[in-house]
Design an enzyme around this catalytic site. Structure first.
Site, PDB file in Angstrom:
ATOM      1  N   SER A   1       0.831  -1.199   0.000  1.00 42.25           N
ATOM      2  CA  SER A   1       0.000   0.000   0.000  1.00 42.25           C
ATOM      3  C   SER A   1       0.870   1.255   0.000  1.00 42.25           C
ATOM      4  O   SER A   1       1.780   1.385   0.799  1.00 42.25           O
ATOM      5  CB  SER A   1      -0.890  -0.032   1.236  1.00 42.25           C
ATOM      6  OG  SER A   1      -1.678   1.119   1.243  1.00 42.25           O
ATOM      7  N   GLY A   2       0.588   2.143  -0.926  1.00 44.10           N
ATOM      8  CA  GLY A   2       1.339   3.387  -0.996  1.00 44.10           C
ATOM      9  C   GLY A   2       2.571   3.314  -1.883  1.00 44.10           C
ATOM     10  O   GLY A   2       3.316   4.278  -2.019  1.00 44.10           O
TER      11      GLY A   2
ATOM     12  N   ASN B   1      -1.467   5.425   3.191  1.00 40.71           N
ATOM     13  CA  ASN B   1      -1.669   6.073   1.901  1.00 40.71           C
ATOM     14  C   ASN B   1      -2.949   6.901   1.969  1.00 40.71           C
ATOM     15  O   ASN B   1      -3.992   6.398   2.339  1.00 40.71           O
ATOM     16  CB  ASN B   1      -1.786   4.969   0.833  1.00 40.71           C
ATOM     17  CG  ASN B   1      -1.907   5.529  -0.570  1.00 40.71           C
ATOM     18  OD1 ASN B   1      -2.006   6.747  -0.765  1.00 40.71           O
ATOM     19  ND2 ASN B   1      -1.907   4.650  -1.542  1.00 40.71           N
TER      20      ASN B   1
ATOM     21  N   GLU C   1       0.328  -7.653   2.495  1.00 40.22           N
ATOM     22  CA  GLU C   1       0.010  -6.718   3.568  1.00 40.22           C
ATOM     23  C   GLU C   1       0.313  -7.359   4.913  1.00 40.22           C
ATOM     24  O   GLU C   1      -0.163  -8.434   5.220  1.00 40.22           O
ATOM     25  CB  GLU C   1      -1.464  -6.320   3.476  1.00 40.22           C
ATOM     26  CG  GLU C   1      -1.730  -4.950   4.043  1.00 40.22           C
ATOM     27  CD  GLU C   1      -3.099  -4.421   3.620  1.00 40.22           C
ATOM     28  OE1 GLU C   1      -3.161  -3.727   2.590  1.00 40.22           O
ATOM     29  OE2 GLU C   1      -4.082  -4.712   4.310  1.00 40.22           O
TER      30      GLU C   1
ATOM     31  N   SER D   1      -5.715   5.301  -0.661  1.00 42.68           N
ATOM     32  CA  SER D   1      -5.464   3.878  -0.769  1.00 42.68           C
ATOM     33  C   SER D   1      -6.647   3.167  -1.428  1.00 42.68           C
ATOM     34  O   SER D   1      -7.799   3.356  -1.032  1.00 42.68           O
ATOM     35  CB  SER D   1      -5.231   3.323   0.637  1.00 42.68           C
ATOM     36  OG  SER D   1      -4.924   1.961   0.543  1.00 42.68           O
ATOM     37  N   SER D   2      -6.354   2.362  -2.435  1.00 41.26           N
ATOM     38  CA  SER D   2      -7.430   1.584  -3.067  1.00 41.26           C
ATOM     39  C   SER D   2      -7.824   0.478  -2.115  1.00 41.26           C
ATOM     40  O   SER D   2      -6.983  -0.310  -1.707  1.00 41.26           O
ATOM     41  CB  SER D   2      -6.959   0.942  -4.367  1.00 41.26           C
ATOM     42  OG  SER D   2      -6.222   1.845  -5.135  1.00 41.26           O
TER      43      SER D   2
ATOM     44  N   THR E   1      -1.535   2.436  -8.074  1.00 43.38           N
ATOM     45  CA  THR E   1      -2.654   3.113  -8.723  1.00 43.38           C
ATOM     46  C   THR E   1      -2.144   4.227  -9.634  1.00 43.38           C
ATOM     47  O   THR E   1      -2.628   4.385 -10.755  1.00 43.38           O
ATOM     48  CB  THR E   1      -3.599   3.694  -7.661  1.00 43.38           C
ATOM     49  OG1 THR E   1      -3.942   2.635  -6.783  1.00 43.38           O
ATOM     50  CG2 THR E   1      -4.839   4.253  -8.277  1.00 43.38           C
TER      51      THR E   1
ATOM     52  N   GLY F   1      -0.832  -5.282  -2.683  1.00 48.66           N
ATOM     53  CA  GLY F   1       0.351  -6.108  -2.487  1.00 48.66           C
ATOM     54  C   GLY F   1       0.258  -6.808  -1.151  1.00 48.66           C
ATOM     55  O   GLY F   1      -0.716  -6.673  -0.415  1.00 48.66           O
TER      56      GLY F   1
END
Ligand SMILES: Nc1ncnc2c1ncn2[C@@H]1O[C@H](COP(=O)(O)OP(=O)(O)OP(=O)(O)O)[C@@H](O)[C@H]1O
Length: 964
Positions: free
Chosen positions: A114-115, A164, A389, A167-168, A119, A387
């Site tokens: 994340s981050g 993030n 986590e 974040s998605s 995206t 990804g």
């Protein structure tokens, strides 16, 4: 892979700049420290992209870099992978070109934590296609929709998390669909596992999905009034659990405008929008419903105002809704009994309905967008998926996400690593297969039927009796306790035991260990929504809710699939989709936890390098040979290094390569010859070859053609020669500078030994400038003013014995334009060789033999009557066969003309000039003299002075004369 080979040359060219731009060229490829050093060195120069073969590693810059401009996009368009520094655009362009040429499908898998920038990467690729692909006005709409689907999906699917700000919270697979001309004509999105729990709960420092805040911040007064909302997010329980409803870095008001506008472009009607925001508002109202106990201990709703709004917005009957939130319908034998809920269960039911409404609406939204993007033909898929986590406490969501990553790793192993090994086998090269860790064993642990963790979880969820998270844990110990990748506190040894709680289980993932807390697994997997609540929603007057909750679901008495099983199934079909496509990979890395530019946190990055399996990938990529290349291409590039292969080798390419490498002295352990490719083991061998090549290229570019041939027989030992050259060059430089100063002092004198070189240099520069500013046509009388020094010298009659410079200035004015290329070559060579090479003066009066012009007309000569050298013929799925053709471009329009017709119409000898485009688009531009316009007849394009023809380059031959 194909592009992996290709980018190698680029890596070679730029290797001295900052580190290596392809990790494959690292000397110590097994050293993690070397890997990190290279990554750091490049990151600190803002070079965020590096290859491992064809895989792109990207490190989040956390700042706007000037590498995503339209001119950058154009730079990468159609250019061979290896000619430019690593970039997303190179990956995107390569996928695009392979797709166009081979009519196959492609996917680009983007992963990272994340981050890390996934995206952003996928948006940039989308923009790249939007800008660089051919399009028509009609297609413009599709393009806009493709681009604008992003802000809408992000509003509903993204949220601020600790890691993030954007974040998605769902996985996304997006197909971009292209027609046979390569124009983007549509798209399709699949979404995975939207994190519904966020709707009702957020951790400290995190927010709910963006759309809630955007609506409250940006929605106009009338809308909020209609929805029964107040502008203040603090008023809504569901929005403030993370205690950061307002964040400095997020501009909700602005984002609202973007989203609102996007809706109108992606085909949403006003009714849709009304219903959609009705749902968003209902969720907020639901969150504010409070329950209290009545005298019997049953839950009752404390204040009726929210429920009235919900009833209005969802078009549901008030009293039924009220009842549904506080009762549960139980089926006893053939009877239905309404049983009152206690306060806890009522809260549970409330949250469940909020999550269900939001989750299904999200799916509806994705489908709706798909409807507006629908089309067909070949596709490039973009997979942007969470990804690996690892949080402080890992729950069911992390379990699913990490399982997903295991599956994708498995896919990568299957597609890349195996392909790598198979290539060696295919090429008949002896090679011990290197062992790599195959994570299939972990995938099986999770997903195997009856025996895997998901099956065990489902069983616990479905079995009658008192199943709890703890009983689930016990079942796990019982059934998979002996698995090498599974540990619990009970199963662990003394040392490990301390780090595992009683409610935990630990999986040894391919990327590292993750400890999961089993609490909540059953509930989250069940994802139960009480039947009577479902009934209420099925009868809703809100059309979106009605689409999301179908009556047929109620009739179906079977238990719905559990969340984990649904996820497993959708992953299986995703993998199927991907398996049928050509892969490209982008791995994103987050450089630090603070979203700070320029900060390279070694510890954090080492961790990700491991999780992303990068060392593993590099090891396999480098296991045998650092570089491999088809014989033809290798020979093509390096043939000038050996007299036997220069300028043309007439035998089989493999034999040519053999001759070539013997000549330059490769040692047996440095290479292997496969069936169609040469394999080179060490980067340094290749570097030496490349050095020699660069040097030769430099030399050849300055030699007139007749001399080029001779030069091929030069020294064999390039490596030694290079060192000697360098020393010589330094001495020469000192002398030259001295001479230059002397010349400058004496520049006003008539031509004499002191100023001759200086004057000649001035001439040279003038001519070079002239070359770039030649009049565009015969009517153009503008001509670059020569510097005064040349006028004076010429005036004083100093054409001298060399006769090269001034004479050329005088005559070139009168030379017909078609001689220009010849003239240019002579100018260049004169500056380099006059007075230095014997025989130069003689060569001056003759036309250079191997000019592009003559080479070109040769290439066009048919080998057999009526046929041309390797025509470009494409087939598409429907058997459409593009004929051998020319694209004719006049200044005002373009035509496609059959080769055969052209042949009759132009005499090649009268061509005014030719230029090849520097893109690998296989296009050559022929400049045709004015008088041919008549003959060419029906492709007349109006009043142009010079007519341009473009045609696909028919063979390597042309490319070659362009390059050399
Ligand atoms: N190429 C880039 N240039 C500039 N900034 C970037 C770039 N890539 C990422 N960022 C910054 O990093 C932030 C996080 O990136 P992004 O949202 O793409 O991460 P992600 O990997 O998709 O994370 P998640 O899995 O949480 O969705 C972006 O909002 C942006 O500020």
């Amino acid at each position: 892979g194909q592009n992996g080979d290709a980018n190698m040359e680029g890596a070679l060219i730029a290797r001295d700049k900052v580190g290596v731009q392809d990790f494959v060229l690292l000397d110590s490829h097994t050293s993690e420290a070397a890997f990190l050093n290279n990554l750091r060195k490049r990151y600190q120069e803002n070079l965020i992209y590096t290859y491992i073969g064809s895989l792109l590693v990207s490190v989040n810059p956390y700042q706007e870099l000037d590498i995503y401009t339209v001119s950058q996009m154009k730079l990468y368009r159609g250019v061979n992978f290896f000619e430019l520094p690593p970039h997303l655009y190179a990956i995107a362009d390569n996928a695009y070109r392979v797709m166009c040429n081979e009519y196959n499908n492609h996917f680009i898998l983007i992963s990272g934590e994340s981050g890390a920038g996934k995206t952003e990467a996928s948006k940039k690729i989308l923009q790249y296609y939007a800008v660089t692909c051919p399009t028509t006005e009609q297609l413009q709409t599709v393009r806009d929709r493709l681009l604008l689907s992003n802000p809408v999906l992000e509003a509903f699917g993204n949220a601020k998390t600790l890691r993030n700000d954007n974040s998605s919270r769902f996985g996304k697979y997006m197909d971009i669909q292209f027609d046979f001309k390569g124009a983007p004509v549509g798209g399709h999105i699949l979404s995975y596992l939207i994190e519904k729990s966020r709707v009702v709960h957020q951790n400290h420092g995190e927010r709910n999905f963006h759309i809630f805040y955007q609506l409250l911040e940006g929605g106009d007064k009338d809308l909020l009034c209609w929805l029964g909302l107040e502008r203040n997010p603090q008023k809504y329980t569901y929005l403030i659990q993370g205690r950061c409803a307002k964040v400095f870095s997020i501009n909700d008001k602005n984002d609202w405008k973007i989203v609102r506008k996007a809706f109108s472009i992606i085909d949403f009607t006003e009714k849709d929008i009304e219903h959609l925001f009705g749902i968003v508002a209902s969720v907020l109202h639901l969150g504010n419903i409070q329950f209290e106990e009545d005298s019997n201990g049953h839950a009752i709703i404390r204040d009726g105002s929210q429920i009235k709004w919900i009833s209005k917005l969802l078009g549901a009957h008030l009293s039924i809704l009220q009842e549904a939130l506080t009762h549960r319908k139980i089926e006893a034998r053939s009877e239905e009994v309404l049983s009152p809920l206690n306060v806890d269960l009522a809260f549970y039911a409330r949250d469940a309905v909020a999550k269900a409404i939001y989750g299904r609406t999200f799916t509806w939204l994705v489908n709706k967008i798909n409807g507006s993007l629908a089309n067909k033909k070949t596709v490039i898929g973009l997979l942007d998926i969470y990804g690996f986590e690892v949080l402080d406490t890992n729950s069911f969501e992390q379990f699913c996400i990490n399982y997903c990553n295991e599956k994708l790793q498995q896919l990568l192993i299957e597609m890349t690593l195996k392909a790598e090994q198979e290539e060696y086998e295919l090429e008949g090269i002896e090679w011990e297969p290197i062992p790599y860790f195959n994570n299939k064993i972990i995938c099986d642990l999770v997903e195997q039927k009856h025996k895997g963790i998901i099956s065990i979880l489902d069983e616990e969820c479905l079995r009658p009796g008192e199943a709890t998270d703890l009983s689930f844990l016990e079942k796990l110990e019982e059934k998979v306790g002996d698995h090498a990748h599974f540990v619990t506190r009970k199963l662990a040894d003394q040392k490990t035991r301390k780090s595992i709680d009683w409610v935990d289980f630990r999986l040894l993932h391919y990327a590292g260990e993750v400890t999961y807390c089993a609490v909540g697994f059953l509930e989250k997997n069940n994802d139960l929504l009480y039947r009577n609540l479902k009934e209420v929603l099925c009868n809703s007057k809100n059309s979106i809710i009605r689409d999301c909750f179908l009556l047929s679901e109620l009739d179906n008495r079977r238990r719905p699939e559990t969340v984990a099983t649904q996820f497993k199934n959708s992953l299986t079909s995703l993998i199927e989709i991907l398996m049928s496509k050509e892969p490209s990979y982008i791995r994103c890395i987050k450089p630090n936890e603070n979203k700070e530019p320029g900060k390279f946190d070694d510890f954090l990055i080492r961790h990700q390098v491991k999780y992303l399996g990068l060392m593993e990938h590099l090891r396999v990529r480098r296991a045998g040979f650092a570089y491999r290349r088809k014989y033809e291409l290798f020979l093509q590039r390096y043939k000038s290094l050996c007299p036997a292969t220069w300028p043309h080798w007439h035998g089989p390419a493999a034999e040519g390569v053999e001759r070539l490498i013997k000549h330059i002295g490769y040692k047996p352990e440095e290479y292997k010859l496969g069936r169609t490719k040469i394999f080179i083991r060490f980067p340094k061998t290749l570097f030496a070859t490349e050095d020699a090549f660069e040097y030769r290229k430099h030399l050849l570019s300055k030699v007139p053609a007749p001399l080029k041939r001779k030069a091929g027989t030069g020294s064999a030992c390039w490596r030694g020669a290079l060192a000697r050259r360098a020393a010589k060059k330094r001495t020469w430089a000192v002398q030259t500078i001295r001479k230059f100063i002397n010349g400058f002092i004496n520049r006003k004198k008539p031509l004499c030994p002191e100023n001759r070189d200086f004057v000649r240099l001035s001439q040279y520069h003038y001519l070079m400038k002239l070359r770039d500013h030649l009049p565009k046509n015969v009517l153009d009388k503008s001509w670059l003013q020569p510097p005064s020094i040349l006028e004076e010298v010429r005036g004083s009659g100093g054409s001298g014995r060399g006769g090269s410079g001034p004479c050329l200035v005088a005559t070139s004015v009168h030379i017909g334009l078609f001689l220009v290329p010849q003239l240019q070559q002579k100018v260049v060579t004169s500056a380099v060789f006059s007075g230095k090479k014997e025989g130069y003066l003689e060569s001056l009066s003759q036309p250079f033999l191997e000019t592009r012009l003559s080479e070109f007309s040769k290439a066009l000569e048919p080998r057999a009557p009526g046929s041309y050298v390797t025509p470009v013929i494409k087939y598409d799925r429907n058997g459409f066969k593009a004929r051998e053709r020319l694209l004719v471009l006049t200044q005002s329009s373009a035509y496609v003309v059959e080769m055969a017709k052209i042949k009759q119409k132009i005499e090649y000898s009268t061509l005014k000039g030719i230029s090849t485009s520097n893109l690998s688009d296989g296009i050559v531009v022929i400049h045709v003299p004015e008088d041919n316009k008549q003959k060419v007849g029906n492709w007349d394009g109006g009043s142009s002075e010079v007519m341009w023809l473009m045609l696909p380059i028919p063979s390597y031959k042309l490319l070659e004369c362009h390059n050399s």
